[in-house]
Design an enzyme around this catalytic site. Structure first.
Site, PDB file in Angstrom:
ATOM      1  N   SER A 112      42.297  44.314  39.436  1.00  0.00           N
ATOM      2  CA  SER A 112      42.069  44.077  38.013  1.00  0.00           C
ATOM      3  C   SER A 112      40.842  44.898  37.589  1.00  0.00           C
ATOM      4  O   SER A 112      40.767  46.079  37.930  1.00  0.00           O
ATOM      5  CB  SER A 112      41.887  42.577  37.765  1.00  0.00           C
ATOM      6  N   ARG A 137      40.789  31.527  26.935  1.00  0.00           N
ATOM      7  CA  ARG A 137      41.272  31.382  28.301  1.00  0.00           C
ATOM      8  C   ARG A 137      42.768  31.067  28.336  1.00  0.00           C
ATOM      9  O   ARG A 137      43.470  31.500  29.260  1.00  0.00           O
ATOM     10  CB  ARG A 137      40.484  30.296  29.018  1.00  0.00           C
ATOM     11  N   ASP A 163      53.588  41.998  36.699  1.00  0.00           N
ATOM     12  CA  ASP A 163      52.304  42.036  35.991  1.00  0.00           C
ATOM     13  C   ASP A 163      52.528  42.590  34.578  1.00  0.00           C
ATOM     14  O   ASP A 163      52.968  43.724  34.413  1.00  0.00           O
ATOM     15  CB  ASP A 163      51.332  42.943  36.768  1.00  0.00           C
ATOM     16  N   HIS A 183      49.994  39.215  37.120  1.00  0.00           N
ATOM     17  CA  HIS A 183      48.742  39.917  37.374  1.00  0.00           C
ATOM     18  C   HIS A 183      47.935  39.266  38.502  1.00  0.00           C
ATOM     19  O   HIS A 183      47.306  39.953  39.303  1.00  0.00           O
ATOM     20  CB  HIS A 183      47.921  39.970  36.085  1.00  0.00           C
ATOM     21  N   ASP A 184      47.928  37.942  38.551  1.00  0.00           N
ATOM     22  CA  ASP A 184      47.097  37.230  39.519  1.00  0.00           C
ATOM     23  C   ASP A 184      47.632  37.277  40.949  1.00  0.00           C
ATOM     24  O   ASP A 184      47.042  36.649  41.838  1.00  0.00           O
ATOM     25  CB  ASP A 184      46.932  35.758  39.107  1.00  0.00           C
TER      26      ASP A 184
END
Lengths: 484, 484
Positions: free
Chosen positions: A209, A278, A428, A462-463
């Site tokens: 990232s 968030r 992602d 993405h994570d």
């Protein structure tokens, strides 16, 4: 079937009896009069309750969120790419493993946006780190072989100098007088730490990232000091879609009345804005096929009527995730670090423009010491009259066509010739594989013949880099340990 | 190069002189003391300015946003799927073309979330409609051949009954006492209009996005009344990713202090929350490859330092788009309609559960007219003690495995045998092609042998249906005009 006048009367009667059910809203009276009950908003009740708690509570602190790190205090001024200056600087860092006698086995790990130096547990902080399963004896990043260093980026709030830090000139926290940062600034600060640790050359620079941006940046900045390079779910330049998503998050945060243009440290934190930011971020981080399997369309209470407050399990998950985060990370750090990500572009034209800007700022500051002071200010930092420079000096020519853009990127990584691992994840959406392919492509076009490019079909979006130790871990290990 | 003590003094001196630059923030004093100038936030200044304007201005109205529609006033009560009841109902609609003598040439167009009935210009409203180029003589939806009808959905704010409408029981606007809606409710309301217009059978039902859900729903609800079916960039069931994105939007809206649990009509509208919600929505609507071409990484003022307020062109675009929207659409409508989208699921188990719920509500209301009134209330509507029903009666068995889910979907469209066009757009992240393939697949598995499925590589993302008259328009025309 329904006779409307009668029904209507029945409705009215039911409505009047319902009036007793209280509503704390502005329109309580109207709702009571109508007899219809107003909807419940337990999630808003909770936000209001926390607001009251925060008003009664102490000032925010992030010192308890992450503990047990070392601090490198650098009393020399640090000139930032955009011309701002930090008169001094702290860098929080943690290390694992042992540095070899010839100091050649160090690996620098770069964090994502809100990451801390706590990548792995250790004696001073036994809580699992954010990359706990990736680091350790025999693991992807093998602490039997390597000396592993991880820092909190400057601009962060976990021990490194950032907006929450106290400006030594005033004794007050910087807030939004903090200078604008770039990813390159973060990396240059890290190399000051490496200098202090006596590490001239890294075995590898590893990050995902934003950490993947830093990793690439480190190799481009000091090719001779970076032995190998790992960049995961990152990019060579932020594209408009991810800028748009981070923009929306920043706007949500800045629109919170508690934000007060960044000067919230002696008041209530912009917890609602942080929570919203968030929630949006989590959607971009985690929305892979995993959500379909894990949450699907399941609801918290399937036999209850739908609700606007968290209702589907995916909503309660998001609510919980963002609730946990919103008081754990400094809002101003989020703004500065996320903006640095937007500005990231490894193109040569960009890097040289920033370097020129920084050099002018440094030179001007040196003159300042002897003569008249700086004639203007810019965003959050003493400015070196950059705006007054003729455009030709301030800005290099901008590439326009897609070909020119690629050429500019290739030039930006011209010296990145070390073995490189680029990892992309097909699910992602924030840093799509297209961007990973671009990194591999520009490196290869620049003449790097040791670029490994893997694309993972992992399901976490993405994570994935935080979770998938099987796929991501093995790829990293193969790259780091392979003798080539 | 830099001698730090001197530099430090120079910084301090510069800082003191800078103090004159005002900051309107809470931390003005601290900023002045530090000498560092605080960052500018012109976008927050603007939000605050509008807040003041709105406080001084009149109550919101949406009657000027869309004009020139007809209104079908239905004085019969309308029982909603979740058990709420509208004592009466308005449906705003517009028509184009001429209804044949045998009333067989009508096409019903369904809108997206915030769409109005104004799909195309006409004498009473010459402003271009939201599907201006798709409708007209010889066009995709040919007004020389068809009688075209478009409505504002119930729950909306452009002439149809919604939260902004006045509850006849009280004379006050419904706000969040409005009953919860489903996509199926919207469609059932539309069929009441068709009944009024004397249209028993549609030549076609056409819609994109939420309109595509409605279109599918119409065919499943009244297979004998829908000749052909077009569903574009929609789904058979909302998946967790799109629920998550709409959840984030609703949270942003509801967190606005002006939202006041929906009772904002005699105060200031939650314009900031609406703007944030729209910014997130726009990212999900428009982020196709087009953004890369149109905006790339270009900044508004490339020679200026980066800014947290709109800076990149993509940011000014988002800011402008959401700014325009935030006072044009009712916040409560956004909540109700977006929640209805989340709840959409064409599965037989869901449809039958809702139908059973509705039937009980209707029966209970009829009893109400004669005996004791309803014993409880639920969200925004008189409730028929649905919570008190044993689970076996209230909820049908929930499918668990992916196979069962698909079977349930197939059963839900068992009667949808008419010629069907399903269109998906590869750059759509909100309703990805996976979901379009699912629609085509369940229809085919249900035995529909006239399903056309096209996938477009158009670059506009989800909003392609609003823009790409070449690809989308031709597909619709081929489907509508082709004799099969």
């Amino acid at each position: 079937m329904l006779r409307s006048p009668l029904l209507y009367r029945a409705l009215g009667a039911a409505a009047r009896r319902i009036g007793a059910a209280g509503t704390r809203s502005f329109g309580a009276a109207a709702a009571r009069a109508s007899g219809r009950s107003a909807m419940d908003f337990p999630c808003i009740d909770r936000l209001e309750m926390r607001q009251r708690d925060l008003m009664a509570g102490p000032e925010p602190t992030y010192e308890k969120v992450v503990t047990g790190y070392e601090v490198f205090h650098d009393s020399r001024p640090f000139v930032c790419d955009h011309g701002g200056v930090l008169p001094q600087m702290d860098i929080a860092y943690e290390t694992w493993g042992r540095l070899d006698a010839d100091r050649s086995n160090a690996i620098l790990i770069h964090t994502g946006l809100s990451g801390s130096s706590h990548a792995h547990s250790h004696a001073k902080n036994s809580r699992p780190g954010w990359w706990e399963k990736f680091i350790g004896p025999g693991r992807a990043i093998d602490t039997d072989r390597y000396y592993v260093v991880c820092t909190n980026v400057i601009g962060g709030c976990y021990g490194s100098t950032g907006p929450w830090s106290v400006d030594p000139a005033t004794g007050a926290r910087y807030a939004t007088t903090f200078p604008l940062l770039t990813v390159n600034d973060m990396v240059r600060a890290q190399f000051r730490l490496l200098d202090r640790l006596g590490i001239h050359r890294l075995h590898a620079s590893v990050g995902a990232s934003m950490g993947g941006m830093q990793s690439l940046c480190a190799a481009a900045l000091h090719p001779e000091r970076v032995g190998r390079l790992v960049t995961i779910s990152a990019c060579a330049r932020s594209h408009p879609y991810s800028i748009a998503l981070r923009f929306a998050q920043r706007q949500a945060l800045m629109a919170d009345p508690n934000f007060r243009r960044g000067f919230y440290y002696d008041g209530v934190q912009p917890h609602v804005g942080m929570k919203l930011a968030r929630a949006v971020a989590t959607v971009t981080y985690r929305s892979g096929p995993e959500w379909e399997l894990r949450f699907g369309r399941r609801r918290r209470a399937p036999d209850q009527p739908p609700a606007l407050c968290p209702d589907f399990l995916i909503e309660t998950y998001l609510d919980h995730q963002s609730e946990r985060f919103c008081l754990q990370y400094d809002a101003n750090s989020l703004l500065y670090v996320s903006k640095a990500m937007d500005m990231f572009d490894i193109s040569r034209s960009v890097t040289s423009r920033l370097a020129a800007q920084r050099d002018r700022a440094a030179a001007e500051l040196e003159r300042e010491q002897l003569a008249a002071p700086a004639p203007c200010t810019t965003n959050g930092s003493v400015c070196m009259a950059i705006e007054d420079q003729p455009a030709s000096a301030a800005g290099h020519s901008q590439p326009e066509t897609e070909d020119e853009i690629i050429q500019d990127l290739v030039a930006g990584v011209a010296d990145v010739k070390q073995p490189t691992l680029v990892l992309g994840v097909q699910s992602d959406i924030l840093f799509p594989v297209k961007q990973q392919r671009e990194i591999a492509e520009i490196l290869r076009r620049a003449g790097n013949d040791r670029v490994t490019y893997y694309e993972l079909d992992a399901m976490y979006g993405h994570d994935t880099f935080l979770i998938d130790v099987v796929n991501v871990g093995a790829a990293i290990k193969g790259h780091l340990d392979n003798s080539i």
